[in-house]
Design a protein around this motif. Structure first.
Motif, PDB file in Angstrom:
ATOM      1  N   ALA A  30       5.425  -8.217 -68.818  1.00 56.99           N
ATOM      2  CA  ALA A  30       5.647  -7.703 -70.186  1.00 56.99           C
ATOM      3  C   ALA A  30       6.333  -6.340 -70.124  1.00 56.99           C
ATOM      4  O   ALA A  30       7.284  -6.078 -70.885  1.00 56.99           O
ATOM      5  N   ASN A  31       5.867  -5.484 -69.195  1.00 53.85           N
ATOM      6  CA  ASN A  31       6.483  -4.160 -69.054  1.00 53.85           C
ATOM      7  C   ASN A  31       7.906  -4.254 -68.514  1.00 53.85           C
ATOM      8  O   ASN A  31       8.782  -3.499 -68.928  1.00 53.85           O
ATOM      9  N   SER A  33       9.858  -6.733 -69.022  1.00 56.52           N
ATOM     10  CA  SER A  33      10.637  -7.246 -70.159  1.00 56.52           C
ATOM     11  C   SER A  33      11.032  -6.100 -71.109  1.00 56.52           C
ATOM     12  O   SER A  33      12.153  -6.070 -71.612  1.00 56.52           O
ATOM     13  N   ILE A  34      10.076  -5.163 -71.316  1.00 52.38           N
ATOM     14  CA  ILE A  34      10.356  -3.982 -72.163  1.00 52.38           C
ATOM     15  C   ILE A  34      11.524  -3.193 -71.566  1.00 52.38           C
ATOM     16  O   ILE A  34      12.435  -2.768 -72.275  1.00 52.38           O
ATOM     17  N   THR A  37      14.911  -5.288 -71.866  1.00 53.11           N
ATOM     18  CA  THR A  37      15.463  -5.409 -73.221  1.00 53.11           C
ATOM     19  C   THR A  37      15.870  -4.061 -73.824  1.00 53.11           C
ATOM     20  O   THR A  37      16.370  -4.007 -74.943  1.00 53.11           O
ATOM     21  N   LYS A  39      13.898  -1.609 -74.666  1.00 49.72           N
ATOM     22  CA  LYS A  39      12.912  -1.067 -75.616  1.00 49.72           C
ATOM     23  C   LYS A  39      12.152   0.126 -75.024  1.00 49.72           C
ATOM     24  O   LYS A  39      11.511   0.876 -75.756  1.00 49.72           O
ATOM     25  N   ALA A  40      12.236   0.255 -73.694  1.00 49.88           N
ATOM     26  CA  ALA A  40      11.485   1.335 -73.020  1.00 49.88           C
ATOM     27  C   ALA A  40      11.998   2.709 -73.431  1.00 49.88           C
ATOM     28  O   ALA A  40      13.200   2.902 -73.627  1.00 49.88           O
ATOM     29  N   LYS A  41      11.063   3.631 -73.629  1.00 45.94           N
ATOM     30  CA  LYS A  41      11.421   5.005 -74.013  1.00 45.94           C
ATOM     31  C   LYS A  41      11.581   5.888 -72.780  1.00 45.94           C
ATOM     32  O   LYS A  41      12.253   6.912 -72.826  1.00 45.94           O
TER      33      LYS A  41
ATOM     34  N   GLU B 161       3.285   5.865 -78.959  1.00 47.96           N
ATOM     35  CA  GLU B 161       4.271   4.789 -78.813  1.00 47.96           C
ATOM     36  C   GLU B 161       5.155   5.021 -77.590  1.00 47.96           C
ATOM     37  O   GLU B 161       5.439   4.097 -76.833  1.00 47.96           O
ATOM     38  N   GLU B 164       3.226   4.278 -74.518  1.00 47.12           N
ATOM     39  CA  GLU B 164       3.064   2.830 -74.310  1.00 47.12           C
ATOM     40  C   GLU B 164       4.357   2.192 -73.816  1.00 47.12           C
ATOM     41  O   GLU B 164       4.335   1.179 -73.133  1.00 47.12           O
ATOM     42  N   LEU B 165       5.496   2.783 -74.200  1.00 45.24           N
ATOM     43  CA  LEU B 165       6.794   2.231 -73.807  1.00 45.24           C
ATOM     44  C   LEU B 165       7.356   2.910 -72.559  1.00 45.24           C
ATOM     45  O   LEU B 165       8.551   2.858 -72.302  1.00 45.24           O
ATOM     46  N   VAL B 167       7.567   2.711 -68.717  1.00 47.45           N
ATOM     47  CA  VAL B 167       7.348   1.676 -67.688  1.00 47.45           C
ATOM     48  C   VAL B 167       7.190   2.337 -66.327  1.00 47.45           C
ATOM     49  O   VAL B 167       7.929   3.225 -65.983  1.00 47.45           O
TER      50      VAL B 167
END
Lengths: 72, 167
Positions: A30-31, A33-34, A37, A39-41, B161, B164-165, B167
């Protein structure tokens, strides 16, 4: 975000699947995939190091800076 | 515990606002001297005239805004009990509570102050108090505190947020 992650391109070049990479790095699919895509910050240096080590590449091979078009 | 206390307080306020609305309606249709003196935020009213009616009207609105603020606080506590903390509803409710309490302060203090100024026999003095739970400064401060709390929660939500994002 003007930083583009080209991880899927590198995975295709190395003929590796996402879940294999996730397993070897030690993160969840899942991470990953983030990250794939876009979406990761943020990305930890340790994660980046692991990806580079496993895919045998440089950080610049999986990330790219494309400036955003200025809005008129 | 706190949730139960707020629920009880809200219930009592509902009874209070119903009683106030009934009394306000009676006073709005009354003209001239009152049989029993009415106290509006510390100001004794003995004669019902047009400005007094307007003041009563505004004070009722202020009271309603206060009760709505308590209702929103009750909702926040319910969300907290469900472990929903950094949520848009919490942020919005904190901001709304601040605005409601500010509206309550302004809607109750200004009409009563004007009423005191224009009344022929000024019975009360102008009080400047720096503290105390009954002062305007305290309620305005409380309103601003809720608004700041809303901003703090907004920042915290963004940080959460981002965390959480990562990685």
């Amino acid at each position: 975000m003007p930083i583009i992650v080209n991880l899927d391109v590198m995975l295709a070049k190395r003929k590796m699947r996402s879940n294999e990479l996730a397993e070897q790095i030690g993160i969840t699919t899942a991470n990953l995939s983030i990250l794939k895509t876009g979406k990761a910050k943020a990305i930890r240096f340790s994660t980046l190091e692991a990806i580079c080590e496993i895919l045998d590449c440089q950080p610049g091979d999986i990330m790219e800076y494309i400036p955003e078009e200025k809005k008129l | 515990m706190l949730k139960g206390f707020v629920s009880l307080f809200f219930f009592l306020q509902i009874i209070g606002i119903i009683g106030s609305l009934v009394l306000a309606t009676i006073f709005l249709f009354q003209e001239g001297d009152l049989d029993m003196p009415l106290k509006l935020n510390g100001t004794t009213i003995e004669v019902i005239d047009f400005p007094t009616k307007i003041a009563i009207f505004f004070v009722c609105f202020g009271y309603a805004a206060f009760v709505y603020g308590i209702y929103l606080f009750k909702q926040i506590l319910e969300l907290f009990s469900q472990r929903i903390i950094f949520d848009d509803r919490i942020i919005l409710n904190f901001n709304k509570i601040g605005k409601c309490f500010l509206a309550t302060t302004l809607l109750t203090a200004i009409p009563v102050f004007i009423l005191e100024i224009i009344s022929e026999n000024r019975t009360s003095n102008i009080n400047f108090t720096s503290g105390g739970f009954d002062s305007i400064l305290f309620t305005v401060g409380l309103s601003l505190f809720f608004m700041v709390l809303s901003e703090v929660f907004k920042i915290a939500k963004t940080i959460k947020e981002e965390n959480e994002l990562t990685v």
